[in-house]
Each structure stands twice: as structure tokens, then as C-alpha cells.
Write a protein that holds these residues in place. Sequence first.
Motif, PDB file in Angstrom:
ATOM      1  N   UNK A   1       8.303  -9.050  -5.117  1.00  0.00           N
ATOM      2  CA  UNK A   1       7.256  -9.822  -4.435  1.00  0.00           C
ATOM      3  C   UNK A   1       7.719 -10.177  -3.030  1.00  0.00           C
ATOM      4  N   UNK A   2       6.940  -9.794  -2.012  1.00  0.00           N
ATOM      5  CA  UNK A   2       7.221 -10.192  -0.628  1.00  0.00           C
ATOM      6  C   UNK A   2       6.442 -11.464  -0.339  1.00  0.00           C
ATOM      7  N   UNK A   3       7.147 -12.575  -0.365  1.00  0.00           N
ATOM      8  CA  UNK A   3       6.513 -13.877  -0.121  1.00  0.00           C
ATOM      9  C   UNK A   3       6.438 -14.114   1.384  1.00  0.00           C
TER      10      UNK A   3
ATOM     11  N   UNK B   1       0.820  -1.209   0.000  1.00  0.00           N
ATOM     12  CA  UNK B   1       0.000   0.000   0.000  1.00  0.00           C
ATOM     13  C   UNK B   1       0.856   1.261   0.000  1.00  0.00           C
ATOM     14  N   UNK B   2       1.984   1.230   0.732  1.00  0.00           N
ATOM     15  CA  UNK B   2       2.862   2.396   0.811  1.00  0.00           C
ATOM     16  C   UNK B   2       3.705   2.569  -0.446  1.00  0.00           C
ATOM     17  N   UNK B   3       4.053   1.455  -1.106  1.00  0.00           N
ATOM     18  CA  UNK B   3       4.947   1.506  -2.274  1.00  0.00           C
ATOM     19  C   UNK B   3       4.353   0.653  -3.403  1.00  0.00           C
ATOM     20  N   UNK B   4       3.202   1.066  -3.933  1.00  0.00           N
ATOM     21  CA  UNK B   4       2.513   0.218  -4.923  1.00  0.00           C
ATOM     22  C   UNK B   4       3.292   0.017  -6.215  1.00  0.00           C
ATOM     23  N   UNK B   5       4.226   0.934  -6.546  1.00  0.00           N
ATOM     24  CA  UNK B   5       4.986   0.792  -7.783  1.00  0.00           C
ATOM     25  C   UNK B   5       6.189  -0.129  -7.629  1.00  0.00           C
ATOM     26  N   UNK B   6       6.592  -0.395  -6.385  1.00  0.00           N
ATOM     27  CA  UNK B   6       7.796  -1.197  -6.156  1.00  0.00           C
ATOM     28  C   UNK B   6       7.518  -2.546  -5.522  1.00  0.00           C
ATOM     29  N   UNK B   7       6.369  -2.704  -4.828  1.00  0.00           N
ATOM     30  CA  UNK B   7       6.133  -3.894  -4.007  1.00  0.00           C
ATOM     31  C   UNK B   7       4.815  -4.543  -4.391  1.00  0.00           C
ATOM     32  N   UNK B   8       4.801  -5.881  -4.370  1.00  0.00           N
ATOM     33  CA  UNK B   8       3.558  -6.630  -4.553  1.00  0.00           C
ATOM     34  C   UNK B   8       3.520  -7.750  -3.521  1.00  0.00           C
ATOM     35  N   UNK B   9       2.331  -8.008  -2.986  1.00  0.00           N
ATOM     36  CA  UNK B   9       2.183  -9.073  -1.991  1.00  0.00           C
ATOM     37  C   UNK B   9       1.320 -10.215  -2.513  1.00  0.00           C
ATOM     38  N   UNK B  10       0.861 -10.112  -3.771  1.00  0.00           N
ATOM     39  CA  UNK B  10       0.012 -11.149  -4.351  1.00  0.00           C
ATOM     40  C   UNK B  10       0.849 -12.294  -4.908  1.00  0.00           C
ATOM     41  N   UNK B  11       0.250 -13.483  -4.903  1.00  0.00           N
ATOM     42  CA  UNK B  11       0.954 -14.655  -5.399  1.00  0.00           C
ATOM     43  C   UNK B  11       1.001 -14.717  -6.930  1.00  0.00           C
TER      44      UNK B  11
END
Length: 823
Positions: free
Chosen positions: A246-248, A226-236
Motif C-alpha cells: 500500500x502506497x500511503x 495502474x502499472x503494477x496492479x498485482x503488486x501495488x494498491x493505492x486504496x485506503x
Amino acid sequence: MAPKQQTVTVAGRKLKLTNLDKVLYPESGTTKAEVIEYFQTVATAMLPHVRRRAVTRKRWPDGPGTADKPKDAFFRKNLEDSAPAWVPRLGMQHSDHVNVYPLAEDEAVLAWFGQVAALELHVPQWRFDADVAPFIPQDQDGEPPVAERRNPDRLVLDLDPGPGTDVTDCAQVAHWCREILDDTGLPSVPVTSGSKGIHLYAALDGSYTSDQVSEVAKELARSLEADHPKEVVSQMKKTARRGKVFIDWSQNSANKTTVAPYSLRGRPQPWVAAPRTWEELDDPELGQLTFREVMERLADGIDPLADFARYTEHDDADCPAVAKPESKKAQEKTKDIEDALTKYRSMRDATKTPEPVPEASPAARDDDPIFVIQEHHATALHYDTRLERDGVLVSWAVPKGPPLSQGDQRLAVMTEDHPLEYAEFEGTIPKNEYGGGEVSIWDSGTVEIEKWEKKKVVFVLHGQPDGGLGGKPRRYALVQTDKKGKDWLIRLMKDQPKQSAKQQAEPSPMPDPLPSPMLATVGEPKDLHGDDWVFEAKWDGYRILSAVHNAGEQSSAVGLRSRNGKDYTTVFPELSELADLVPDGTVLDGEVVALNSSHRPDFGLLQRRGRLTKNREIERAAARIPVHYMVFDILHTAEHGDLTDLPYTERREILRKFVKSGKQVQVPDNLGVKLNNAMEVSEELKLEGVLAKRAHSTYKPGKRSDDWIKLKHDNHADVVIIGWRQGKGGRARTFGSLLLAVENEDGHLIYAGRVGTGFSDADLSELRGKLEKVTRKTPPIDDVPTKDASDATWVTPKLRAEVKHAGLTRDHRLRHPTWRKLL
């Protein structure tokens, strides 16, 4: 070349090794023998992170192949039928079946993993129940018991770079994760995965289930997305990962595993899941490490996971997640100790003072109790006298210091209890903080408690030979004089303990003046002009001048001084054998080294010895880690007088005549007059390199001369410290990195970059103390980049040091520098 087959004994177990010359990593030529060697070399660092965990192996019988022609692997959960009978194992109940997993409890199991080409070792975040003993068929009958799993003892985040990103993008996301974990009281350690990304490990106390930990990790990942939508994804979904990291968070599921720290990876290159420092993640050229680089780091004492929560089969308390419950009495004692430090913590802000402010206190120790007397220049000078009692330092402020004349007594004001860590504290407490001012250790050592009553304490202090108590045991009494227990009197009692003959003996002073050592320059083979050179081994130790001089009619004394004039005579007592090997009036030059289990110099071991100051600790360390004095020059004898004007070759002849080798003292042979041969021998012995010395050169005390040239296998540089950057997390009280400069051809200092790796905890504390004394407001040089200078604290360029590096960048900065030592 390694033999194709041999039977070895590892950790008391016999293991047949086959096809040792088989190449498993074609691109690097790495053989099975080297893989097994790697597992043995890293065992001490790796085992604490895999013990008691179910080990799933990923095997490549023919190696992982090359980037163009990768080879298939297969996973093994159940233990192989062909496994040696001594491999410990436990069963794990799954929904409809039981799997039997091997337990990596010692070096022998790791060696077997290497034998079957189990390159990747994957483990869960939980451990098996510690109450169920591992099953070993050759020692027991029947089948392995089914063990329960405990709550996880660590949280893991797997940062996986999506298409269009790389490991440096993962490093940025890792820093964001770190901030959140730090705020929740979970300091983390990064591990470059050995594949593409980075893993983050945070230790847990075993209070939460895997499902609960997964939810926390999932919420952290979503928050960063949410804070860094252009750099981070939490979806599989893989389609959502392009251009993002991707933060697994799912690695925390009880059914998931993560490749273990220090495990090899099945990649074209023999990369490793390597623990790293946070400073390393700032390197714009951050990459994965090979197994050779990891072994070198461990040899240099670099193990960022060394203090991570650990488990050993002998002491479950080493790992909070599997700690055995304390007895009710022990719990009450721990509560009392923590309560004793409540007042201490309430009076200090750990973010503003360098004093130790532990969150909790340890239980009382079994070792001899300690004392410390600290000279405290606060609003008024006083001497803080602290005695160890029930896990804390009970403290009194003595305005004029403990009396040194029998019968004298002085006021002593009782203050709050202090943590045991305070016994080693020296430094500056900020002006506006409680107790603001300079603190230094006046004396320290062990204390014998003869009586401890509510209103009276009788004790004997055993301080340091050069301490404020005069090197004598002193018996004192503390007597309470008011009802509140704040005001006391301290009195030196008339009945004092007697000194032994050894304590009464005063070592005679070193010959005066003692020459300063001659210094070598760092060079390369091209710097050796002419053929007038002799080569010696370059030892990785402390440069020490020694003198043997008359201490009485029947004895001689040995004095040891470093190149900076520090007295090491009492620090290395085993070198007193020089008195039996060298005539009176002899002054020698050499290097003191500590040898590891492979009989190779280990500077990390030597530092542990060199920092000790307490007699009891020194005696124990001398028995456990004896040092050796490698003598390479002689500067004075009673027969010849001053020898420094003689050529090197003549001094060597006199050295051989006057100095006998002993148990701890050696006069090594030089390595001949051919550079290639000398370098080969040095590399075979795993030494730093060689020292080239002109055969007809004289000894130039205190001078750095190109008559002596250091030639090292690795790149080393002599640098000057010009500042430091503030540390975070575990380094908040010391520093994050040092800013460095080197001298150019004109003798002017130019910026060389910064170093943030290779420091031990002792290095960090010692250096911060030295840096505090030479701070300045402006930078000493003008070419420091704005990025590095933004949060720098500058120092006067007085402290010289040595770093190891991987060459120079295009802008003439040191590439990947690693701390070695102060010079």
C-alpha cells in the motif's frame, strides 16, 4: 549499571533523570538510560529533520512490552504540564481549539523525550513560520504565540506491506517510486520505518501547499497501481491490501504526521526509522535496524539523509521551504551568476560527462577566492586557467601554459565561465563530448585580485608547494587584445611578490631508502598459537612512517609517508613536533588518528583531514581537527642503525628510550600479554580491536606476516576490487556499488559480493577516478553471478580495500558489507 536518578546538564539545560535502569524493551534488555544515550548520540543527524516542526509524542511509560505481551501507549499533542520550563513551544490553531506543541530544537529536548519514554516522535511535513520565535516560559512572560504553518518542505510516501508481503516487496515498490520521482526532479531517500515498511522522502522548495503535494503523491500512487496492479494498491481499504504494498500518499496532508527519521519505534525490539541507501534496498535480506546498529552507522559516517534539505534557527536559508526572501540586489546578483553558466550548461550533457553540471550556481563566497590551472589533453594540449569571480570560475585556455619567466607572455583564449565545483575536477571527458580528453590539476590554490577591469586583470596566484607554479607566488596580467573579448595575452609581470622565509625553506628529502611498513594478517583468537604474544591497540587511522632528519645546522625536518608512499608531510603540519621529540636519523612506524568529541578515533574525521591539499584549508583544519601520531615501532636510529632485525621486545625498549610523547605524538603502552584483558580494554576504549605481535618477531619491511595478527571486534575483510556497477540519481557520475573478491587458501581470487554503503561523497569521487585508470574489457575472475555482472565495468584487480561485514552467506559471500577504506 546506570544510577536510578541523576541530574544532568544537556545543551546548557538542567534535567532530572529518573529510573534510568528501568527496562523499556524487555526482549533486548534496553533500559531508559540507553534510550536517552541513543537520542543524544543521534541528535546531530536527527535534529535537522524535526526542528521547527510540531512534535507529537507516542509514549510508553512501561515500554512497549514483548511480542506476546504488548503494552499500551498514548499519544501526546499538547505539551505536558510537567515539562521543564526551558522546553521551547508554539501554539497551533485547530478548528475549535489551540494545541501547544514542544519544539525539538536541541539535544536537551531529545533527552527529556527519553526521560518521559516518548519513544516515537511524529512530525508533519511542514514547519512553523520562521518569523515567530519559539516561546520559552523561563525566558518570557505570557502564553505561547499561535504560529502559522509554512508550505511543506518535503514529500513523503509510506510504503506499507499488506498481508503476505514484507519489507523486500516494499523495496521493489520503492525503486518504482524512485524512478517517477527522479523523472520529476525530486531525488528521494529511503527510510526503513522501524516497523514493517519503508518511507520515501523527497525535498521540496516550499512552492506548493499541502493539498497540492498530496495530489501529486496520490497521482503517483495511482499511476504505479495502474502499472503494477498485482503488486501495488493505492486504496485506503485494508481488505484490498492482501499480497500488495500500500502506497500511503495521505501522509502529505497538513493534518497528518509521520514518524521522524532516527526516531525509535514502540516495537518489541528497539528498531529505528533508519535512513538507508538505495543499494541497501537491493539486499534480499533487508530488515529493520536496531538503535545500536544505527549508532554504529553514524559513527562510520553513514547518514543517507545528511545532505537532505535542512533548517537551523540561525540560518533559515538552509531549508528552501523556510528561506528568507533575498534582497532585490541579491536576487539580481543570483540571476547574473545563473546566466553566466547558461552557456556552460548548454555545451554539456550531465548524463554523458563526469564534469560537474550544477542546475544552479551559488552566490559569491566570502572566503578567499580560488584558482585552478588544469592540464587538458584534448584535441591539442592546453592549460585551462580559471579564477574565481562572483561565484563562478572565469576561464581562459592557455595553449602553452602560464609563463614562468618574468616578462614572457602567451596567448590566452577566453572560454565560457565554469562552476566553482570544477576547481576539483580531474578525469576523462568522453571522446565525443565537448572538450573530450584527460583533465588533471596542474596547480591550484588562492588568488589575490589586484585589478579587474573589462580589458585587464592583474592577480597573484598562491599555488601548492609541488604544483606547476613551483610553489612560489606568481603575479600575472591578462590583457584583452581583440574587440570581441575572446583573445587575450597572459604575462608574468617583472614585479613579483617576495617569498617569506618559511616559503623559501625547502624540506630536505626523506632518508633513502625508507623501509616499507610490515603488514598484519586478519585473524581470529584461534590463530594465536603458543604464548609468545604481546597485544597492542588497533588504531583506526592512516598507517604512517615518519623520519626525522637534518635540515640544516639549526633545525631538523620531519617527513611523513603512507604505506603506499604518499607524502603527508604538509597535510599534517602539527606532527612537525616530532623534530623536538626524536633525535636526527630516526625512522618510526605508527598510525595517525583523528579523535572525535569523545576522544575516540574517528576515521571519517581523519579522511576529511587527509584529503585536504590547500595550505589555508589545512591550517584551519589542523586547528579544528588536530591529528595524533600513535607510535608503535622504531626502525632506525643514528646510534643503532637498522633495527628491523631486532626482536619486537628490544625494539620497544629502544622506542621508549628514544621517543618522548608530546602534544600530538604519543607512544601508547601495549595492552599486556593476555588476550581477554586486551580485548576488554580495547572494547572499553571503543577501538577497532587489538594487534597481536610475537614478542620475538623481527620487523619484515613490505611483508604481510602472521607474526602480526589483527583481531577486531567486528568482522572485517581485506578485499580486492574487480569492478563496479553504474550508479543512479546522485551517484550517476560515480558508481552504485563495487564488485569484490577475496583470496582463497590457494591464493586465487574468488567472488565475495558487492558493497554499496559506507561511502562518503569524497570516497565516491576518488574511487571512480582510480577505477577509471584500471578498466578492462573482461572480468578478472569467472564466478561472478550473471545478475551482478550484467551491467558491470571490470577493472584489473590492483586496488585493495577493507570492508566491515556481518559474516558470510551460505555461498561464501560477504553479508551486509560496509565500505571502510582503501588499503
